[in-house]
Each structure stands twice: as C-alpha cells, then as structure tokens.
Design a protein around this motif. Structure first.
Motif, PDB file in Angstrom:
ATOM      1  N   SER A 190      36.748 -29.384  82.795  1.00 29.63           N
ATOM      2  CA  SER A 190      36.143 -28.604  81.707  1.00 29.63           C
ATOM      3  C   SER A 190      35.815 -27.221  82.242  1.00 29.63           C
ATOM      4  O   SER A 190      35.241 -27.088  83.335  1.00 29.63           O
ATOM      5  CB  SER A 190      34.860 -29.273  81.204  1.00 29.63           C
ATOM      6  N   ASN A 213      33.977 -21.908  79.521  1.00 33.72           N
ATOM      7  CA  ASN A 213      34.147 -21.420  78.137  1.00 33.72           C
ATOM      8  C   ASN A 213      34.353 -22.557  77.141  1.00 33.72           C
ATOM      9  O   ASN A 213      34.615 -22.317  75.964  1.00 33.72           O
ATOM     10  CB  ASN A 213      35.320 -20.431  78.051  1.00 33.72           C
ATOM     11  N   LEU A 233      36.828 -24.878  77.212  1.00 31.17           N
ATOM     12  CA  LEU A 233      38.176 -25.438  77.174  1.00 31.17           C
ATOM     13  C   LEU A 233      38.244 -26.732  77.995  1.00 31.17           C
ATOM     14  O   LEU A 233      37.693 -26.819  79.090  1.00 31.17           O
ATOM     15  CB  LEU A 233      39.189 -24.435  77.733  1.00 31.17           C
ATOM     16  N   GLY A 267      40.690 -26.719  72.725  1.00 28.22           N
ATOM     17  CA  GLY A 267      39.598 -25.778  72.519  1.00 28.22           C
ATOM     18  C   GLY A 267      38.902 -25.989  71.181  1.00 28.22           C
ATOM     19  O   GLY A 267      39.235 -26.898  70.413  1.00 28.22           O
ATOM     20  N   ARG A 268      37.930 -25.100  70.905  1.00 27.97           N
ATOM     21  CA  ARG A 268      37.201 -25.138  69.628  1.00 27.97           C
ATOM     22  C   ARG A 268      37.193 -23.729  69.019  1.00 27.97           C
ATOM     23  O   ARG A 268      36.161 -23.248  68.539  1.00 27.97           O
ATOM     24  CB  ARG A 268      35.767 -25.620  69.863  1.00 27.97           C
ATOM     25  N   GLN A 272      38.238 -20.904  70.785  1.00 23.22           N
ATOM     26  CA  GLN A 272      38.006 -19.864  71.787  1.00 23.22           C
ATOM     27  C   GLN A 272      39.093 -18.797  71.741  1.00 23.22           C
ATOM     28  O   GLN A 272      40.266 -19.103  71.529  1.00 23.22           O
ATOM     29  CB  GLN A 272      37.985 -20.466  73.201  1.00 23.22           C
TER      30      GLN A 272
END
Length: 429
Positions: free
Chosen positions: A112, A115, A117, A423-424, A426
């Motif tokens: 992880s 940031n 990711l 990611g979410r 980023q």
C-alpha cells in the motif's frame, strides 16, 4: 537457392506462420481458462497415455530401430527408449502436475502506498513457448504438461530420432485438451523435422514469447546465435563430484558410483570426479574399483593412472575436463584442496549441478557458497538434479542461465507477472 527450393521454403514459412498464429490464439484462450479446466486436460491426457501405451511403444520401436541403424550409443538409446514403465511414469507425471497448486494468479508482492494506491504483483502466463529438445521423447509429455498447467501454449520440436514417439505422445496431450474443451492448438509441434523449420521458428518473435532449448552445446549455441526471441538456455550437464579429505569413504564410493552410473545419459550424471589429495590413499582405490566393477571406463591424471586397481587407467587429456560423455566414462583428477576443486569446477563446469562429499560442515558450506552452478549439493548424488525429485512433478529442463529462472524449470518458473494497481480516484500531482 533454386526456384523450387525457394517455393518450398516459402511454403514452410507460411505453414509456420499459421502454426504461430494458432498458438497465439490458443494462448489467449488458455490464459482465460480456470485451473479446473486445465487440470481436467492434464488428467485426460494421462488417461490417454495409458490407453495408448501400446501405440506409443510401437512408435518408439520404429524410432529405436532407426537409431540403432545409425549407430547411436547405448546411453543415447537409453534416453530414447520407452517401455510400459516409462509411459506410466509420464502419465503419473501429468497427474502430479495437475495436483500442484495453480501457478497463475499468485500474489507475489503486495503493498500500500501513502497516497492510498494498492499495488499487487500477480503471476501470469508467459504466452507462447517454443521448446527445442533432443532424443528424450518423454520431454514431450513433461514440457506439454507444464506449459498447460501454467497457461502457456507450446510449439514443440523434438529430435528427429524421436519423431514417431513424440508424435504419439502429443496426440494423447491433444486428446486431453479436446476432452477438457480447450484448443488443440495449445500444444503443437513443428510440421517437419527439417532443420530449416527451426531457423524459421527462431525468427517468429510476434508469435513466440520464449525459446527453451534443451540439448547439447551445439544446439544451445545455434539457438543463442540465431534467435530473435528471448532464450532460456538448458546447457549440457558437465557435472562434478568432489570427494573432500573428510569424506566418509563408504558414502563417497556409493555416491560416486550412483552419480556416474545410475543413468549415464542424463544431464545430471557426473562426468568428472575430483578427489582431494589427502583422500587419495584412503578413498580413491575403493572408489575407482567400484566404478570399474560397475562397468565404467576411467580416464585419469598421472596420480590416478598410477593407482593399483586391477585394470589400466587411460590418460585424461585436456579435452576430457570439458567433455560431457553421456556414457560409461568418467574423468578423475586429484586436486590440492577445496580452493583447487572450486577453481576447476568454475572453469570447466557447465553451471548445471556440482556436489561435494564431506563430513566437514565448514568445507561444505564454503563449497555451496563459492561454486557457480544452478544446483550445488552436499553429500548427495548429482542424479537428483531433476524437477520431479525437487517436488515439481516434472520439468522442462535445468536452466543454466541466471535470468528469470535457474535450476529445474517447473510450472511456477513458466510464469511472468504483471502489476495490478487499485485506486480511489487518485491523480498524480
């Protein structure tokens, strides 16, 4: 080149390109198949080998007859021979491969990032593998089974001397593919034994991802010189066994005889025996007598030639230290300690398999650390250099290079990897 020859070559190039495209399409389908489907194909292929055992042995008899007429050595004939036990061993090998954990989808690394990711490194198939091998028809089953297990399509080119045997084995593998609903083109062989087909194969970089040559130095050198595709080399087995001054004499004798004589025609057979000068009087006579009793010819240096063992010892010339005999012949050299033994091995060995026999753990560890080989052994026969003995079920061969895979190449070694990044939303600043 005559006009007729040019036409024939163009036809072969076209046929090879068709074969390559079919393999590439089959590889894509295999990569999407689940482990159950691939294992079903392996189990069905094992069943087909048993059902077709008589046909395979009959095809092998044709190859054996031609090989005997050509004057192949006893060791080479042994490599070529198939009988009911060896066919059963191939079937058991495929079943063992099927029982192994799936090599695909393994999480090799996971991390992880600050940031947010999430990064995972996942095992995936290589794609299409071209496999070029000599003599041993059982490689057809081992290589085909391992490629299937690891989700790779394979284009096989066995030696011309085993063409009938390998063809009969391949039919069984393809029967397994069909029964499991997988494309038959996942496992193919070159359409001809003509060496020109190998030359074409080595240029097919759009359709083949890796070339695996398994055979003598001449084959390996040709492939490395001509290939436009990455090569995983399986060089000849110029293996050594070193009897250290603190070796147990009975163990040293038993290991030396087994390492040389169990099967002289395999790549893990010891070709050179090194004996510490401090063990010459105490160990060497018994070792040499045991080898001679087992039917082995001895070629030795001056010290070895002077030994009283009841038979003459031939002079070992410079070429002997660089020769893979694949026969009942061994070269024997007296060395002045561990440093001399390691130096000789690193200079003359093929980086395949090397062994030391000693009760001195410090000397053993120094040998294991300093010898440059894919497999280094302590108090064991070099004939254990085998994927099956390493618990891999089978192997394509012993890789003597240092990139990607080294040592026995099984299903896990026939994979590459890719990174999966989650990611979410980023975005990089």
């Amino acid at each position: 080149m005559t006009a007729e020859t040019a036409v024939l070559r163009d036809d072969l190039v076209s046929e090879m390109n068709d074969l390559g495209r079919a393999a590439r399409a089959a590889a894509a389908e295999l990569a999407m198949a689940g482990p159950e489907q691939r294992n079903d194909a392996l189990q069905a292929a094992a069943e087909a080998l048993r059902d077709q055992s008589d046909k395979i042995i009959a095809a092998n008899a044709v190859d054996m007859s031609a090989a005997e007429a050509k004057g192949l050595s006893a060791a080479m004939l042994d490599r070529l021979l198939l009988d009911s036990d060896r066919v059963e061993a191939m079937a058991l090998g495929l079943e063992a491969i099927a029982d192994f954990p799936d090599p695909l989808g393994r999480v090799l690394e996971e991390r992880s990032r600050p940031n947010g990711l999430q990064i995972a490194k996942i095992a995936v198939p290589l794609g299409v593998i071209g496999i070029i091998y000599e003599s041993r028809p059982n490689v057809t089953a081992d290589a085909g089974g391992l490629c299937l297990k690891s989700g790779n399509a394979a284009i096989l080119r066995g030696g011309s001397e085993s063409a009938n045997s390998s063809g009969a084995i391949l039919e069984c593998l393809q029967a397994g593919l069909r029964k499991a609903g997988l494309p038959e083109a996942a496992l193919q062989r070159l359409p001809t034994t003509d060496r020109a087909a190998v030359g074409i194969m080595l240029t097919m970089s759009e359709d083949i991802d890796l070339i695996v040559p398994r055979g003598g130095r001449g084959l390996i050198e040709r492939v490395q010189q001509e290939s436009r595709i990455p090569v995983m080399a399986h060089l000849d087995g110029l293996c050594h066994t070193y009897i250290h001054g603190d070796a147990d004499k009975e163990m040293a004798t038993e290991i030396a005889v087994n390492a040389k004589m169990r099967r002289t025609g395999i790549c893990g057979a010891t070709e050179t025996l090194l004996v510490d000068r401090s063990a010459v009087e105490s160990h060497l006579p018994d070792v040499l007598k045991a080898l001679v009793s087992a039917g082995c010819e001895i070629r030795g240096d001056e010290t070895v030639q002077a030994m009283e063992i009841g038979t003459s010892v031939k002079e070992a010339v410079a070429q002997d230290w660089d020769t893979e005999y694949l026969d009942s012949i061994i070269s024997v050299k007296v060395v002045d300690g561990l440093d001399d033994a390691v130096s000789h091995i690193n200079q003359h060995g093929s980086h395949h398999t090397e062994a030391i026999v000693t009760e001195d753990q410090t000397a053993a560890q120094a040998f294991l650390n300093r010898v440059d080989a894919a497999i280094v052994m302590h108090n064991a026969s070099t004939q254990y250099a085998d994927g099956g003995e390493f618990g891999m079920g089978a192997e394509i061969g012993i890789s003597t290079g240092k990139l990607h895979a080294r040592g026995p190449v099984g299903a896990d070694q026939l994979t590459s990897y890719k990174y999966l990044v989650r990611g979410r939303g980023q975005v990089r600043p």
